[in-house]
Write a protein that holds these residues in place. Structure first.
Motif, PDB file in Angstrom:
ATOM      1  N   ASP A 178      55.040 -21.360  17.188  1.00  0.00           N
ATOM      2  CA  ASP A 178      53.906 -22.122  16.524  1.00  0.00           C
ATOM      3  C   ASP A 178      52.771 -21.165  16.453  1.00  0.00           C
ATOM      4  O   ASP A 178      52.239 -20.586  17.026  1.00  0.00           O
ATOM      5  CB  ASP A 178      53.544 -23.156  17.547  1.00  0.00           C
ATOM      6  CG  ASP A 178      54.877 -24.126  17.808  1.00  0.00           C
ATOM      7  OD1 ASP A 178      55.713 -24.390  16.822  1.00  0.00           O
ATOM      8  OD2 ASP A 178      54.935 -24.839  18.849  1.00  0.00           O
ATOM      9  N   ASP A 179      52.453 -21.000  15.184  1.00  0.00           N
ATOM     10  CA  ASP A 179      51.516 -20.196  14.855  1.00  0.00           C
ATOM     11  C   ASP A 179      50.402 -20.651  13.810  1.00  0.00           C
ATOM     12  O   ASP A 179      50.551 -21.148  12.950  1.00  0.00           O
ATOM     13  CB  ASP A 179      52.012 -18.887  14.303  1.00  0.00           C
ATOM     14  CG  ASP A 179      51.131 -17.764  13.989  1.00  0.00           C
ATOM     15  OD1 ASP A 179      49.949 -17.556  14.512  1.00  0.00           O
ATOM     16  OD2 ASP A 179      51.401 -16.690  13.174  1.00  0.00           O
ATOM     17  N   GLU A 180      49.086 -20.161  14.097  1.00  0.00           N
ATOM     18  CA  GLU A 180      47.900 -20.949  13.410  1.00  0.00           C
ATOM     19  C   GLU A 180      47.508 -19.748  12.063  1.00  0.00           C
ATOM     20  O   GLU A 180      46.964 -20.175  11.300  1.00  0.00           O
ATOM     21  CB  GLU A 180      46.882 -20.789  14.163  1.00  0.00           C
ATOM     22  CG  GLU A 180      46.323 -19.733  14.743  1.00  0.00           C
ATOM     23  CD  GLU A 180      45.146 -19.918  15.450  1.00  0.00           C
ATOM     24  OE1 GLU A 180      44.458 -18.916  16.334  1.00  0.00           O
ATOM     25  OE2 GLU A 180      44.618 -20.996  15.579  1.00  0.00           O
ATOM     26  N   HIS A 181      48.413 -18.600  12.209  1.00  0.00           N
ATOM     27  CA  HIS A 181      48.136 -17.514  11.085  1.00  0.00           C
ATOM     28  C   HIS A 181      49.454 -17.510  10.093  1.00  0.00           C
ATOM     29  O   HIS A 181      50.540 -17.949  10.667  1.00  0.00           O
ATOM     30  CB  HIS A 181      47.583 -16.312  12.036  1.00  0.00           C
ATOM     31  CG  HIS A 181      46.949 -16.305  12.731  1.00  0.00           C
ATOM     32  ND1 HIS A 181      45.529 -16.675  12.373  1.00  0.00           N
ATOM     33  CD2 HIS A 181      46.807 -16.330  14.054  1.00  0.00           C
ATOM     34  CE1 HIS A 181      44.818 -16.620  13.311  1.00  0.00           C
ATOM     35  NE2 HIS A 181      45.668 -16.461  14.559  1.00  0.00           N
ATOM     36  N   ALA A 182      49.168 -17.144   9.084  1.00  0.00           N
ATOM     37  CA  ALA A 182      50.337 -16.876   8.007  1.00  0.00           C
ATOM     38  C   ALA A 182      51.170 -15.703   8.453  1.00  0.00           C
ATOM     39  O   ALA A 182      50.734 -14.875   9.452  1.00  0.00           O
ATOM     40  CB  ALA A 182      49.806 -16.247   6.701  1.00  0.00           C
ATOM     41  N   CYS A 183      52.379 -15.679   8.417  1.00  0.00           N
ATOM     42  CA  CYS A 183      53.245 -14.691   8.676  1.00  0.00           C
ATOM     43  C   CYS A 183      54.225 -14.020   7.624  1.00  0.00           C
ATOM     44  O   CYS A 183      54.318 -14.604   6.671  1.00  0.00           O
ATOM     45  CB  CYS A 183      54.273 -15.125   9.935  1.00  0.00           C
ATOM     46  SG  CYS A 183      55.025 -16.454   9.467  1.00  0.00           S
ATOM     47  N   ASP A 184      54.870 -12.821   8.077  1.00  0.00           N
ATOM     48  CA  ASP A 184      55.902 -12.464   6.860  1.00  0.00           C
ATOM     49  C   ASP A 184      56.995 -11.706   7.574  1.00  0.00           C
ATOM     50  O   ASP A 184      56.845 -11.078   8.870  1.00  0.00           O
ATOM     51  CB  ASP A 184      55.051 -11.445   6.183  1.00  0.00           C
ATOM     52  CG  ASP A 184      55.800 -11.313   4.665  1.00  0.00           C
ATOM     53  OD1 ASP A 184      56.957 -11.992   4.618  1.00  0.00           O
ATOM     54  OD2 ASP A 184      55.216 -10.498   3.972  1.00  0.00           O
ATOM     55  N   VAL A 185      58.064 -11.229   7.006  1.00  0.00           N
ATOM     56  CA  VAL A 185      59.102 -10.557   7.588  1.00  0.00           C
ATOM     57  C   VAL A 185      59.587  -9.662   6.317  1.00  0.00           C
ATOM     58  O   VAL A 185      59.400  -9.743   5.238  1.00  0.00           O
ATOM     59  CB  VAL A 185      60.318 -11.598   8.043  1.00  0.00           C
ATOM     60  CG1 VAL A 185      59.960 -12.284   9.105  1.00  0.00           C
ATOM     61  CG2 VAL A 185      60.911 -12.325   6.684  1.00  0.00           C
TER      62      VAL A 185
END
Length: 353
Positions: free
Chosen positions: A178-185
């Motif tokens: 659960d993350d409040e920031h954008a993410c990427d892979v």
């Protein structure tokens, strides 16, 4: 004198056809050439060519070709919805919740697990339906039933799930965040990296292509990047903005880059205005991951892209600018990946030098 025999395009020697194809970096132009006749279509398959320039996937399901700038819409089945792409492969979701990767040129199809079903089983709660799916592979040009696929799934509340699977076999060993920031892979040097909560993780994958792969662990290799290290003053001095930060991992010329982008929207919004159309990139920074064994892993700010042009968005790509026609060296072309409800008529309006 013997009568001169007429020449036909189909009689063009394969070697000459290869020279013509070599001067056509555009995927659309190569497809048009193959459509001239059956002989050209057959001989074109025999040519050893560099990969064509990619098409940029836009939010409305269309594609922007490089370098011509043409907009293309690929036909998809009536019972499917478009959810992104990996180079020449379209990611489609059928009405029954199943996913597939489809090559619209060869008509090859790879069946994927029901990612949304796995999402709800894992969450065991009504967190809302996923709206964002991103697939990455170690090598997207040779997808096969043995291919390893990593799927990043996210809902509108930034609940994140990372899945590993092989078409069409699902792997229920998942990790959720659960993350409040954008993410990427991204896959880099054959390894899977994830940027979550402003940290860079190395995703350890157990097993191989003959055994069901699974995520065995996620190890933080670069600690939280500080906002004070990435922030800079807005270029706008006349308007008040609400901001959001977006993060993108890009493999570029043998380097793993992190592009940090601040998107702003004027606040307060004028009455009856469409906020999505008012958004724009305010500033950006680019960092390189220093992952050398003899150093303390860290992000290092870079000021040059070493002659590359970056196309940054939901699916990011780095290419030598000399191969991209009118693309500029050391330039970032941001696609509008934030206007989900109101796709922008100018998908590269945020391009910056």
């Amino acid at each position: 004198m013997a009568a001169t025999q007429p020449s036909y395009w189909s009689d063009l020697h394969p070697e000459l056809l290869g020279l013509v194809l070599g001067r056509l970096p555009s995927l659309a132009d190569r497809v048009r050439l193959r459509a001239v006749c059956q002989t050209w279509r057959y001989n074109a398959r025999l040519q050893l060519l560099p990969p064509p320039l990619p098409w940029l996937a836009l939010l409305d399901g269309t594609f922007l070709s490089i370098p011509g700038g043409e907009i293309h819409r690929m036909p998809i089945p009536d019972d499917a919805r478009y959810h992104g792409s990996i180079d020449n492969w379209l990611l489609l979701m059928q009405n029954d919740g199943s996913f597939s990767l489809v090559n619209p040129f060869s008509k090859t199809m790879l069946q994927l697990p029901k990612l949304a079903t796995i999402w709800h089983q894992l969450r065991n709660a009504d967190t809302g339906n996923p709206f964002f799916y991103k697939l990455v592979t170690p090598s997207s040009l040779d997808l096969s039933p043995d291919s390893l696929v990593a799927a990043l799934i996210m809902d509108k509340h930034s609940n994140i799930t990372l899945s590993i699977c092989q078409p069409p076999v699902p792997n229920n060993t998942l990790r959720k965040y659960d993350d409040e920031h954008a993410c990427d892979v991204v896959f880099f040097n054959g390894k899977l990296y994830a940027f979550i909560s402003r940290k860079l993780f190395l995703v350890e994958i157990a097993g191989n292509h003959k055994c069901k792969p699974k995520i065995s662990s996620m190890r933080c290799v670069i600690d939280t990047i500080k906002l004070s290290d990435i922030a800079q003053r807005s270029r706008s001095s006349t308007e008040n903005y609400c901001f959001e930060l977006r993060y993108y991992l890009v493999e570029s010329g043998g380097r793993l880059l992190l592009v940090v982008r601040q998107v702003g929207v004027p606040f307060p919004l004028p009455e009856h205005s469409l906020g999505e159309h008012k958004r724009r990139t305010i500033w950006f920074n680019v960092f390189e991951a220093d992952l050398t064994a003899n150093s303390c892993h860290k992000w290092r700010r870079v000021s040059s892209l070493a002659g590359q042009a970056l196309f940054v968005g939901t699916y990011s790509k780095s290419l030598p600018a000399t191969e991209c026609g009118s693309a500029q060296e050391d330039c970032i072309y941001f696609t509008c990946d934030y206007a989900w409800e109101y796709p922008d008529p100018d998908p590269l309006r945020d391009s910056v030098f």
